[in-house]
Design a protein around this motif. Structure first.
Motif, PDB file in Angstrom:
ATOM      1  N   UNK A 682      14.009  -5.112   3.005  1.00 31.32           N
ATOM      2  CA  UNK A 682      13.327  -6.388   3.233  1.00 31.32           C
ATOM      3  C   UNK A 682      12.426  -6.677   2.029  1.00 31.32           C
ATOM      4  N   UNK A 683      12.263  -7.936   1.747  1.00 29.31           N
ATOM      5  CA  UNK A 683      11.320  -8.356   0.707  1.00 29.31           C
ATOM      6  C   UNK A 683      10.213  -9.148   1.369  1.00 29.31           C
ATOM      7  N   UNK A 684       8.957  -8.747   1.123  1.00 26.05           N
ATOM      8  CA  UNK A 684       7.813  -9.383   1.778  1.00 26.05           C
ATOM      9  C   UNK A 684       6.801  -9.785   0.704  1.00 26.05           C
ATOM     10  N   UNK A 685       5.966 -10.800   0.995  1.00 24.30           N
ATOM     11  CA  UNK A 685       4.880 -11.137   0.058  1.00 24.30           C
ATOM     12  C   UNK A 685       3.928  -9.950  -0.069  1.00 24.30           C
ATOM     13  N   UNK A 686       3.322  -9.815  -1.250  1.00 22.14           N
ATOM     14  CA  UNK A 686       2.457  -8.655  -1.482  1.00 22.14           C
ATOM     15  C   UNK A 686       1.404  -8.989  -2.523  1.00 22.14           C
ATOM     16  N   UNK A 687       0.327  -8.241  -2.476  1.00 23.87           N
ATOM     17  CA  UNK A 687      -0.685  -8.228  -3.541  1.00 23.87           C
ATOM     18  C   UNK A 687      -0.829  -6.783  -3.995  1.00 23.87           C
ATOM     19  N   UNK A 688      -1.269  -6.618  -5.230  1.00 23.01           N
ATOM     20  CA  UNK A 688      -1.375  -5.269  -5.806  1.00 23.01           C
ATOM     21  C   UNK A 688      -2.815  -4.980  -6.189  1.00 23.01           C
ATOM     22  N   UNK A 689      -3.222  -3.724  -5.996  1.00 26.28           N
ATOM     23  CA  UNK A 689      -4.548  -3.268  -6.408  1.00 26.28           C
ATOM     24  C   UNK A 689      -4.397  -1.919  -7.097  1.00 26.28           C
ATOM     25  N   UNK A 690      -5.356  -1.621  -7.940  1.00 28.03           N
ATOM     26  CA  UNK A 690      -5.420  -0.329  -8.624  1.00 28.03           C
ATOM     27  C   UNK A 690      -6.623   0.423  -8.100  1.00 28.03           C
ATOM     28  N   UNK A 691      -6.376   1.559  -7.453  1.00 26.27           N
ATOM     29  CA  UNK A 691      -7.463   2.375  -6.922  1.00 26.27           C
ATOM     30  C   UNK A 691      -8.015   3.267  -8.035  1.00 26.27           C
ATOM     31  N   UNK A 692      -9.303   3.661  -7.960  1.00 31.03           N
ATOM     32  CA  UNK A 692      -9.863   4.520  -9.005  1.00 31.03           C
ATOM     33  C   UNK A 692      -9.216   5.897  -9.004  1.00 31.03           C
ATOM     34  N   UNK A 693      -9.133   6.481 -10.184  1.00 33.86           N
ATOM     35  CA  UNK A 693      -8.513   7.794 -10.322  1.00 33.86           C
ATOM     36  C   UNK A 693      -7.158   7.701 -10.974  1.00 33.86           C
ATOM     37  N   UNK A 694      -6.564   8.848 -11.224  1.00 35.73           N
ATOM     38  CA  UNK A 694      -5.278   8.890 -11.924  1.00 35.73           C
ATOM     39  C   UNK A 694      -4.087   8.793 -10.978  1.00 35.73           C
ATOM     40  N   UNK A 695      -4.303   8.977  -9.681  1.00 39.84           N
ATOM     41  CA  UNK A 695      -3.223   8.854  -8.702  1.00 39.84           C
ATOM     42  C   UNK A 695      -3.588   7.770  -7.692  1.00 39.84           C
ATOM     43  N   UNK A 696      -2.584   7.027  -7.265  1.00 43.09           N
ATOM     44  CA  UNK A 696      -2.798   6.028  -6.230  1.00 43.09           C
ATOM     45  C   UNK A 696      -2.815   6.715  -4.861  1.00 43.09           C
ATOM     46  N   UNK A 697      -3.573   6.175  -3.890  1.00 43.34           N
ATOM     47  CA  UNK A 697      -3.749   6.870  -2.610  1.00 43.34           C
ATOM     48  C   UNK A 697      -2.522   6.820  -1.702  1.00 43.34           C
ATOM     49  N   UNK A 698      -1.601   5.952  -1.944  1.00 44.57           N
ATOM     50  CA  UNK A 698      -0.380   5.833  -1.135  1.00 44.57           C
ATOM     51  C   UNK A 698       0.556   4.863  -1.842  1.00 44.57           C
ATOM     52  N   UNK A 699       1.754   4.700  -1.303  1.00 44.76           N
ATOM     53  CA  UNK A 699       2.641   3.675  -1.853  1.00 44.76           C
ATOM     54  C   UNK A 699       2.124   2.286  -1.519  1.00 44.76           C
ATOM     55  N   UNK A 700       1.745   2.094  -0.265  1.00 41.96           N
ATOM     56  CA  UNK A 700       1.326   0.754   0.150  1.00 41.96           C
ATOM     57  C   UNK A 700       0.685   0.822   1.528  1.00 41.96           C
ATOM     58  N   UNK A 701      -0.023  -0.253   1.851  1.00 41.34           N
ATOM     59  CA  UNK A 701      -0.474  -0.507   3.216  1.00 41.34           C
ATOM     60  C   UNK A 701       0.204  -1.797   3.651  1.00 41.34           C
ATOM     61  N   UNK A 702       0.974  -1.732   4.748  1.00 42.40           N
ATOM     62  CA  UNK A 702       1.763  -2.890   5.177  1.00 42.40           C
ATOM     63  C   UNK A 702       1.285  -3.351   6.557  1.00 42.40           C
ATOM     64  N   UNK A 703       1.470  -4.620   6.889  1.00 46.12           N
ATOM     65  CA  UNK A 703       1.083  -5.107   8.226  1.00 46.12           C
ATOM     66  C   UNK A 703       1.940  -4.470   9.313  1.00 46.12           C
ATOM     67  N   UNK A 704       1.399  -4.403  10.504  1.00 43.54           N
ATOM     68  CA  UNK A 704       2.135  -3.803  11.616  1.00 43.54           C
ATOM     69  C   UNK A 704       3.401  -4.585  11.924  1.00 43.54           C
ATOM     70  N   UNK A 705       3.376  -5.913  11.711  1.00 50.52           N
ATOM     71  CA  UNK A 705       4.564  -6.728  11.996  1.00 50.52           C
ATOM     72  C   UNK A 705       5.725  -6.345  11.087  1.00 50.52           C
ATOM     73  N   UNK A 706       5.451  -6.071   9.830  1.00 52.54           N
ATOM     74  CA  UNK A 706       6.514  -5.685   8.905  1.00 52.54           C
ATOM     75  C   UNK A 706       7.111  -4.341   9.296  1.00 52.54           C
ATOM     76  N   UNK A 707       6.273  -3.433   9.807  1.00 55.65           N
ATOM     77  CA  UNK A 707       6.778  -2.131  10.230  1.00 55.65           C
ATOM     78  C   UNK A 707       7.683  -2.279  11.447  1.00 55.65           C
TER      79      UNK A 707
END
Length: 898
Positions: A682-707
C-alpha cells in the motif's frame, strides 16, 4: 681495562660529592627512583595477575593429566598449550549433545589402557528467587573425584553427597541460599544447599550452582561438556594429535609444560601481536617519561656543577682534558642513577608484594604466583640509570666548556648555547608539525604518525628553550625589583633554568595533547549518542510467542507501585519472534519512505528498543520521548491524526518525503531466516522526521487505520515505565521479577548519555600534570635559591628587607612555571588537535543530527580550557604562592671573598 682505570677516579669523586651534598643527591635519587619504583611495581603486579597456560594448569585440569573435549568434527588441528582448535574448510561440525554417550566410548578406546575419566558439564540454569527467577551459571561434576581438586575452593560447608545436594557461590548465598537452605530450580525441583564454593575459572561475583551429575536442569543448547582424564603415563603431543584425528581436542599437562617444537605444530598459536599504533603510543610514553626524568633531574646536576666548578677548573688547569671533566660530571649520573635504580627496583617489588592482597580482594579472577621478571626489572633499572646519565650529559659539556681563568678568579663563567642547538630545535619542531599534519590527514593509522610527531615537537621545543630563556632578561626592564632579579637570574643561569622550564613544558605539552584528544572523543560520543527512550524511563520488552503483558504490568506495579505504565503499540516482525518449527509462516510489516519520482525506498539505519520496527498510533509516538524540535513534533502528531504515516529517515528535510510504502511480508516457516516475501503493498501519505542520534528509533509510526487495512491488529510490543526515579537496584529487582514471569522478558532503563570516564581521565591528567609541574618548579626553585645565597647575602648587606627573599623565590617559581607552561601548551596543541582528526572522524554519521537538531559534524574538536588555563595560569601562580609562603624570609649573612 684501560677505560675502567680512567673511570675509577671519576666515580670515586662522584661518590664523595654525592655523600657531601646529601640534599641535592636526594633530589636526584627521588626523581629517578620514583619512576623506576612505579614501573617495576606495575610490571610485577601485571605479571602476577596474568596467569600463563602453565601457571593455570591446576585451575584448568585440577590434578588430572589432561582435559579432553569433543569437537563434533571428523578431524581437527589444535594449539599445544590450549584447547583452541580449528577444522578443515570442508569439515561439517555438529554440536555436541551432552546426552549422547558415544563420544565417551570412542574416547575410552583412544586413550592409553587403564585411563580413568570424569565428566564435567558447564552451562546455565534458572533458579527461583523471592522476586521471580534469576539466571545462574551451572556446573555438574563429581567433586569427590581427586582429579577435580584445584578446580574449586570450598569456602564453607561440605561437598555434595547426593544428587539433590548442591553448592552455591557467594553471590547466590547472599540471596538467602546459605548452607541448609532449599534452592528451587526453574522447573520446580528442589535442591539442598550444603556449602559455598568458588570456581577458580569464573568471576568471584558470578551466580553459580555446582552439583553432581544430573542434579541441575541446564539449558541444553548452552551446555559444554568435557572430560578430565587420568592416564597411567604422560599424554604426549603425538597422542594428542591422534585424538585430534578423531575430532577430540586435548589439553595435556605434559605438553603444556614441555611444548613441542614449532615444526611439529600444524595449528600455531593465533595470539595477535601488538599493533603498530599501540607500539607507537608505548614508545612515545617511554620516551616522554625518560625525557621528563632527564629534565627534572637536570637542574640538580647543573647546580652540582656550579658547586664543583672550582675543583673542575683545577682539574682542567692541572692538565685534565675536557673529556676528563665530562667524565667526573657523568660519574655523578652513574653513581646516583645506579643507587636510585637499585632503590626503585627494591621499592617496586616491595610495593607490589604489599599491594597484591588488596588488588586480589577487588579482582574478579585469581592471580597467579608472585612473579618478578628479571628481564623487565633489568630493562627498567637500565632506563633509570640511563635517565640519570642523560640528565648529567648537558651539565658535563657545560662544565668542560667553562672559562678556567674566570672560575679560578672567582667570577661566574658564562656558557653560550651552541649554534647547532636552536637550528636542530627548529628542524625537529618543524618535523613535529609536519608529522602531525600528515597524521591528521590520514583516515587510518594517523595516530602512529602523530605519536612520533609529538616526540619530535617536544624535543625541538626542549632545544629551543635555552634560546627563549636567554631572551627573558630583555623583558624584565619593566618589572619590579624582585621579579626583575628573578627573571635576569634565570636568564643568566640557563644551564640551571632551561632544564626546569623544559620539564614543565614537556609535562604540560603531554597533558594538553592528551586532554584535547580525550575531550574531543567525549564530545563525539555525546553528539552521536542515540537515546533508547525517554530519559529516566524503563522499557519492558518480550519477543516470546505470546507475551503476557498484563502479567508484566502487574509485576511492575508490585515492584514500583508509584510508576506510570504506558503500553506501546506496534507490529512485531516475524523474524523477531521465537516461532516454533511447526508454526505457520509468520508475517510482518515494513515501511519504506518513497523518495523521488521513481519511488526509491530509503529508510536509513534504525535500531528500535520499543519491541517493534513499526509502531502504531499518536499515543505511542508521544510516549517514545524523542528529543525533536517542537515544529517536527507537532507536524508528526498532526500527520498521525490526519491518517498519515510518520517515517524516520536521515536528512529528512532535504528528501522532501510525502509518501511511504507499507509492505505486508511473509517470512520463511520455522523462523529459519532468509528473505521475506512481499504479499501486498500500500502507498500512504507520509511525513518524515530525523530523530537525534546515529540510528533512527524505528522504521515508522503508522496510524491504526493503516495497520488494520493491511490485515493486522495493533498489539502491545513494549511497556513504558516512568514517573519515578529507577535506581540500579530497582532495575535488577525488576529484571529478576519479570524473568520469573517469562525468561524471554527484558528491561532497559534509559539514563541518558553518561561519560564519567572522560571526566576521570581529565582529572587524572590534571593531577598528574599538576604534581609534575609543582614538583619540577619547587625543585628548580629550591636549587636556584641555594645557588643564589651569595646574591642574597649582598642584598642583605645593602639593606634589603627580609621579605625580599620570599618575593624573589615566588617570582623565580612563577617565571619557571609560566614560561614552561605557556611553551608546553603551545606545543601540546599541535599533536592534540591533529589526533582529533583520525580519532573523531564521524563520516559514518552523515545525515544524523544531535539532540539540538544540528547535523553531526564529520570531525570533533573540544579543547578543555579549564584544564589548559589551570595548567598555564593557575598552577604557576599557585606554585609561586606556595614557594613564597614556605621560603625562609631571613636573608643569609655570609662573607664574600673577592
Amino acid at each position: 681495562m684501560r677505560w675502567l682505570a680512567r673511570w675509577r677516579p671519576a666515580l670515586r669523586i662522584a661518590r664523595r660529592d654525592a655523600w657531601q651534598h646529601k640534599g641535592r643527591s636526594a633530589v636526584v635519587l627521588v626523581m629517578v627512583a620514583l619512576p623506576v619504583l612505579g614501573v617495576v611495581s606495575l610490571d610485577t603486579l601485571f605479571r602476577t595477575s596474568d596467569v600463563s597456560a602453565a601457571e593455570g594448569l591446576d585451575r584448568t585440569l585440577g590434578t588430572a593429566d589432561a582435559q579432553v573435549q569433543f569437537s563434533g568434527a571428523r578431524a581437527i588441528q589444535q594449539e599445544p598449550t590450549s584447547i583452541n582448535y580449528s577444522t578443515a574448510a570442508d569439515e561439517e561440525v555438529a554440536p555436541d549433545n551432552p546426552a549422547d554417550p558415544e563420544p565417551p566410548r570412542a574416547l575410552a578406546g583412544l586413550l592409553p589402557p587403564k585411563s580413568r575419566m570424569t565428566t564435567v558439564l558447564r552451562g546455565s540454569t534458572d533458579i527461583k528467587t523471592d522476586l521471580g527467577r534469576a539466571f545462574a551459571d551451572a556446573i555438574e561434576i563429581d567433586l569427590a573425584d581427586p582429579m577435580t581438586r584445584g578446580l574449586y575452593r570450598l569456602e564453607g560447608g561440605r561437598l555434595p553427597r547426593a544428587a539433590d545436594e548442591v553448592l552455591v557461590s557467594r553471590r547466590v548465598a547472599a540471596r538467602g541460599y546459605h548452607a541448609g537452605a532449599t534452592l528451587v530450580l526453574a522447573d520446580g525441583s528442589a535442591r539442598r544447599v550444603v556449602g559455598q564454593v568458588r570456581w577458580v575459572d569464573l568471576s568471584s561475583d558470578t551466580r553459580l550452582v555446582v552439583g553432581p551429575a544430573g542434579s541441575l536442569r541446564m539449558r541444553a543448547n548452552e551446555t559444554l561438556r568435557w572430560w578430565l582424564v587420568d592416564t597411567p603415563q604422560a599424554l604426549t603431543w603425538s597422542q594428542v594429535k591422534e585424538l585430534n584425528g578423531h575430532g577430540f581436542a586435548a589439553l595435556s599437562r605434559t605438553v603444556v609444560l614441555d611444548p613441542p617444537p614449532a615444526s611439529e605444530v600444524e595449528h600455531p598459536s593465533s595470539g595477535g601481536g601488538t599493533d603498530s599504533a599501540t607500539l607507537a603510543v608505548i614508545g612515545m610514553v617511554v620516551a616522554m617519561a625518560l625525557l621528563e626524568v632527564v629534565l627534572l633531574a637536570g637542574p640538580a646536576f647543573a647546580v652540582g656543577v656550579r658547586r664543583q666548578q672550582r675543583s673542575l677548573a683545577l682539574l682542567a688547569a692541572t692538565g685534565g682534558r675536557p673529556r676528563d671533566v665530562r667524565r667526573v660530571v657523568l660519574g655523578g649520573g652513574v653513581v646516583l642513577g645506579g643507587v636510585a635504580s637499585v632503590i626503585g627496583v627494591a621499592g617496586g617489588i616491595a610495593v607490589a608484594f604489599a599491594v597484591r592482597p588488596l588488588l586480589q580482594g577487588s579482582s574478579t579472577s585469581l592471580f597467579g604466583p608472585f612473579e618478578v621478571s628479571v628481564r623487565d626489572v633489568a630493562v627498567v633499572a637500565g632506563c633509570g640509570l640511563l635517565s640519570a646519565v642523560l640528565a648529567a650529559l648537558a651539565p658535563s659539556f657545560a662544565a668542560a666548556r667553562q672559562d678556567v681563568v674566570a672560575v679560578l678568579a672567582g667570577r661566574r663563567g658564562q656558557t653560550r648555547t651552541p649554534v647547532w642547538s636552536p637550528v636542530l630545535g627548529v628542524v625537529l619542531l618543524g618535523a613535529g608539525i609536519g608529522g602531525s599534519v600528515l597524521g591528521g590527514g590520514r583516515p587510518s593509522g594517523g595516530e602512529t604518525y602523530i605519536a612520533g610527531a609529538a616526540i619530535s615537537a617536544v624535543l625541538g621545543m626542549v632545544l629551543l628553550i635555552p634560546l627563549a630563556v636567554a631572551q627573558l632578561g630583555r623583558l624584565a626592564r619593566a618589572l619590579p625589583l624582585t621579579a626583575r632579579f628573578a627573571v635576569r637570574d634565570a636568564a643568566r643561569h640557563r644551564s640551571r633554568t632551561a632544564p626546569a622550564v623544559a620539564a614543565v613544558a614537556a609535562t604540560v605539552a603531554g597533558v594538553v595533547a592528551l586532554g584535547i584528544g580525550g575531550a574531543s572523543d567525549a564530545a563525539q560520543n555525546r553528539a552521536t549518542y542515540t537515546p533508547h527512550g525517554p530519559v529516566g524511563a524503563a522499557i519492558v520488552t518480550d519477543y516470546g510467542q505470546s507475551p503476557d503483558w498484563s502479567a508484566f504490568e502487574a509485576t511492575v506495579r508490585r515492584q514500583l507501585p508509584a510508576a506510570q505504565i504506558t503500553p506501546l503499540l506496534g507490529i512485531v516482525n516475524g523474524l523477531d519472534l521465537q516461532v516454533a518449527e511447526d508454526a505457520p509462516p509468520p508475517e510482518g510489516l515494513e515501511v519504506q519512505p518513497v523518495v523521488g519520482d521513481k519511488g526509491n525506498g530509503l529508510a536509513g539505519s534504525f535500531s528500535t528498543s520499543f519491541g517493534a520496527n513499526v509502531l502504531v498510533g499518536a499515543d505511542t509516538f508521544r510516549s517514545m520521548g524523542l528529543q525533536l524540535p517542537n515544529v517536527d513534533r507537532e507536524r508528526a502528531l498532526t500527520a498521525l491524526r490526519q491518517g498519515k504515516a510518520v517515517v524516520f529517515a536521515q536528512q529528512a528535510d532535504a528528501l522532501r518525503i510525502t509518501r511511504a510504502r507499507i509492505l505486508r511480508q511473509r517470512y520463511p516457516a520455522g523462523n529459519s531466516g532468509g528473505n521475506a516475501t512481499t504479499v501486498q503493498t500500500w502507498t500512504v501519505p507520509a511525513v518524515a522526521v530525523t530523530a537525534p542520534g546515529t540510528d533512527q528509533p524505528a522504521q515508522a509510526v503508522v496510524p491504526a487505520a493503516a495497520v488494520r487495512q493491511a490485515g493486522f491488529a495493533p498489539t502491545t510490543t513494549a511497556l513504558l515505565v516512568d514517573g519515578i526515579d529507577i535506581s540500579t537496584a530497582d532495575e535488577d529487582a525488576l529484571t529478576e521479577a519479570l524473568t520469573g514471569v517469562a525468561d524471554t522478558a527484558g528491561i532497559r532503563v534509559e539514563r541518558g548519555f553518561r561519560d564519567d570516564s572522560s571526566v576521570i581521565v581529565l582529572l587524572l591528567l590534571g593531577c598528574v600534570g599538576g604534581v609534575l609541574v609543582l614538583g619540577g618548579t619547587l625543585t628548580a626553585t629550591s636549587l636556584a635559591l641555594s645557588d643564589a645565597r651569595p646574591d642574597f647575602a649582598t642584598m642583605g648587606a645593602v639593606g634589603a628587607a627580609p621579605r625580599t627573599r620570599r618575593a624573589v623565590a615566588a617570582a623565580y617559581a612563577a617565571t619557571i612555571g609560566l614560561v614552561g607552561a605557556a611553551l608546553g601548551a603551545a606545543v601540546g596543541f599541535i599533536p592534540g588537535i591533529a589526533v582529533t582528526y583520525p580519532l573523531t572522524s564521524a563520516t559514518w554519521a552523515e545525515g544524523a543530527v544531535d539532540a539540538a537538531g544540528a547535523p553531526i559534524a564529520d570531525h570533533f574538536l573540544d579543547i578543555p580550557w579549564l584544564l589548559v588555563v589551570g595548567l598555564v595560569v593557575g598552577l604557576p601562580l599557585l606554585t609561586a604562592a606556595v614557594v613564597g609562603v614556605t621560603t625562609r624570609s631571613r636573608l643569609p649573612m655570609v662573607s664574600r671573598l673577592s
